[in-house]
Scaffold this active site. Structure first.
Site, mmCIF file in Angstrom:
data_model
loop_
_atom_site.group_PDB
_atom_site.id
_atom_site.type_symbol
_atom_site.label_atom_id
_atom_site.label_comp_id
_atom_site.label_asym_id
_atom_site.label_seq_id
_atom_site.Cartn_x
_atom_site.Cartn_y
_atom_site.Cartn_z
ATOM 1 N N LYS A 20 0.838 -1.198 0.000
ATOM 2 C CA LYS A 20 0.000 0.000 0.000
ATOM 3 C C LYS A 20 0.880 1.258 0.000
ATOM 4 O O LYS A 20 2.095 1.170 0.225
ATOM 5 C CB LYS A 20 -0.940 -0.069 1.215
ATOM 6 C CG LYS A 20 -1.945 -1.237 1.135
ATOM 7 C CD LYS A 20 -2.800 -1.339 2.394
ATOM 8 C CE LYS A 20 -3.867 -2.418 2.268
ATOM 9 N NZ LYS A 20 -4.671 -2.546 3.527
ATOM 10 N N TYR A 60 -12.234 -2.909 -2.972
ATOM 11 C CA TYR A 60 -12.776 -3.016 -1.621
ATOM 12 C C TYR A 60 -14.306 -2.954 -1.603
ATOM 13 O O TYR A 60 -14.895 -2.560 -0.597
ATOM 14 C CB TYR A 60 -12.177 -1.925 -0.724
ATOM 15 C CG TYR A 60 -10.767 -2.236 -0.257
ATOM 16 C CD1 TYR A 60 -10.489 -3.403 0.467
ATOM 17 C CD2 TYR A 60 -9.710 -1.369 -0.508
ATOM 18 C CE1 TYR A 60 -9.204 -3.697 0.914
ATOM 19 C CE2 TYR A 60 -8.415 -1.656 -0.068
ATOM 20 C CZ TYR A 60 -8.180 -2.818 0.642
ATOM 21 O OH TYR A 60 -6.909 -3.108 1.087
ATOM 22 N N ASN A 123 -1.829 -0.007 7.210
ATOM 23 C CA ASN A 123 -1.276 -1.317 7.572
ATOM 24 C C ASN A 123 -0.425 -1.969 6.478
ATOM 25 O O ASN A 123 -0.291 -3.179 6.406
ATOM 26 C CB ASN A 123 -2.380 -2.248 8.092
ATOM 27 C CG ASN A 123 -3.429 -2.548 7.043
ATOM 28 O OD1 ASN A 123 -3.355 -2.043 5.921
ATOM 29 N ND2 ASN A 123 -4.388 -3.385 7.394
ATOM 30 N N HIS A 126 -1.611 -5.511 1.462
ATOM 31 C CA HIS A 126 -2.836 -6.287 1.243
ATOM 32 C C HIS A 126 -2.487 -7.693 0.769
ATOM 33 O O HIS A 126 -1.527 -7.876 0.019
ATOM 34 C CB HIS A 126 -3.701 -5.619 0.166
ATOM 35 C CG HIS A 126 -4.778 -6.528 -0.366
ATOM 36 N ND1 HIS A 126 -5.978 -6.695 0.291
ATOM 37 C CD2 HIS A 126 -4.824 -7.359 -1.437
ATOM 38 C CE1 HIS A 126 -6.715 -7.583 -0.377
ATOM 39 N NE2 HIS A 126 -6.030 -7.997 -1.433
ATOM 40 N N GLU A 137 -9.071 -10.357 -7.808
ATOM 41 C CA GLU A 137 -8.200 -9.191 -7.637
ATOM 42 C C GLU A 137 -7.105 -9.141 -8.704
ATOM 43 O O GLU A 137 -6.768 -8.058 -9.205
ATOM 44 C CB GLU A 137 -7.600 -9.212 -6.228
ATOM 45 C CG GLU A 137 -8.650 -8.979 -5.150
ATOM 46 C CD GLU A 137 -8.198 -9.317 -3.742
ATOM 47 O OE1 GLU A 137 -9.017 -9.156 -2.813
ATOM 48 O OE2 GLU A 137 -7.035 -9.746 -3.551
HETATM 49 P P1 IDP Z 1 -7.397 -7.425 5.601
HETATM 50 O O1 IDP Z 1 -6.677 -6.403 4.761
HETATM 51 O O2 IDP Z 1 -6.547 -7.865 6.771
HETATM 52 O O3 IDP Z 1 -7.942 -8.592 4.806
HETATM 53 P P2 IDP Z 1 -10.135 -6.330 5.787
HETATM 54 O O4 IDP Z 1 -11.054 -6.544 6.942
HETATM 55 O O5 IDP Z 1 -10.443 -7.007 4.484
HETATM 56 O O6 IDP Z 1 -8.646 -6.703 6.305
HETATM 57 O O7 IDP Z 1 -10.039 -4.767 5.563
HETATM 58 C C1 IDP Z 1 -9.439 -4.249 4.411
HETATM 59 C C2 IDP Z 1 -8.586 -3.058 4.777
HETATM 60 O O8 IDP Z 1 -9.410 -2.039 5.325
HETATM 61 C C3 IDP Z 1 -7.552 -3.310 5.878
HETATM 62 O O9 IDP Z 1 -6.356 -3.912 5.392
HETATM 63 C C4 IDP Z 1 -7.320 -1.909 6.414
HETATM 64 O O10 IDP Z 1 -6.435 -1.175 5.556
HETATM 65 C C5 IDP Z 1 -8.708 -1.307 6.298
HETATM 66 N N1 IDP Z 1 -9.408 -1.403 7.585
HETATM 67 C C6 IDP Z 1 -9.977 -2.501 8.115
HETATM 68 N N2 IDP Z 1 -10.518 -2.228 9.314
HETATM 69 C C7 IDP Z 1 -10.273 -0.920 9.547
HETATM 70 C C8 IDP Z 1 -10.592 -0.039 10.609
HETATM 71 O O11 IDP Z 1 -11.201 -0.414 11.624
HETATM 72 N N3 IDP Z 1 -10.167 1.255 10.478
HETATM 73 C C9 IDP Z 1 -9.498 1.705 9.385
HETATM 74 N N4 IDP Z 1 -9.183 0.902 8.362
HETATM 75 C C10 IDP Z 1 -9.567 -0.394 8.436
#
Ligand code: IDP
Length: 162
Positions: A20, A60, A123, A126, A137
């Site tokens: 990212k 997303y 974070n 992905h 994807e």
């Molecule tokens: P993942 O990336 O670990 O599969 P997902 O639940 O699919 O997690 O969420 C996609 C992305 O959305 C996450 O990687 C993160 O960047 C963002 N995200 C998920 N939960 C939160 C949150 O509570 N606050 C802000 N961003 C979030």
């Protein structure tokens, strides 16, 4: 007789892995690629890419109703990302382990998010959560002809009997 290699029992899969914008800006591209390479997976596609908003939204789309969705889309288009396809036995689940939990504060040390992050909204990386989503994807982020067909010689990683 010639060496007999044990079969790799996990199905060969492909995962869409994306560094990212924060990972790119922080100079983590090499470090992250190194971890997947050392693990033994095969790189089948790789590009630096500025995502348009529509693509981030589509990627997303399952999270459309979540309160953080608009911020998430802004984050993904805030700078270039590194798009990758990694292939290998069990790569979907294994990549998720290398990546760690969504919230970097909860991710184990030794995982990418555990080592390099402090918040879910930044974070670093992905990874596809299922083989079907992986294929969805890959089709979304790569065009025909951008992936390379090649075989990594992995025989040195396999146990064998003489
Ligand atoms: P993942 O990336 O670990 O599969 P997902 O639940 O699919 O997690 O969420 C996609 C992305 O959305 C996450 O990687 C993160 O960047 C963002 N995200 C998920 N939960 C939160 C949150 O509570 N606050 C802000 N961003 C979030």
């Amino acid at each position: 007789s010639s060496p007999r290699f044990f079969a790799v029992t996990q199905a060969v899969e492909r995962s869409y892995i994306m560094i990212k914008p924060d990972g790119v800006q922080r100079g983590l591209v090499g470090e992250i690629i190194t971890r997947f390479e050392r693990k033994g997976f095969s790189l089948k596609g790789l590009k630096l890419f500025q995502a348009p908003k529509e693509l981030a939204e589509e990627h997303y789309s399952e999270l459309k109703e979540r309160p953080f969705y608009p911020e998430l889309v802004k984050y993904i288009v805030s700078g270039p990302v590194v798009c990758m396809v990694w292939e290998g036995p069990g790569v979907i689940a294994s990549a998720r382990k290398l990546i760690g939990a969504t919230n970097p504060l909860l991710a184990e040390p030794g995982t990418i998010r555990g080592d390099f992050g402090i918040q879910s909204g930044r974070n670093v990386i992905h990874g596809s959560d299922s083989p079907d989503n992986g294929e969805r994807e890959i089709a979304l982020w790569f065009k025909e002809g951008e992936l390379v067909e090649w075989t990594r010689n992995r025989t040195h990683m396999l146990a064998f009997r003489a």
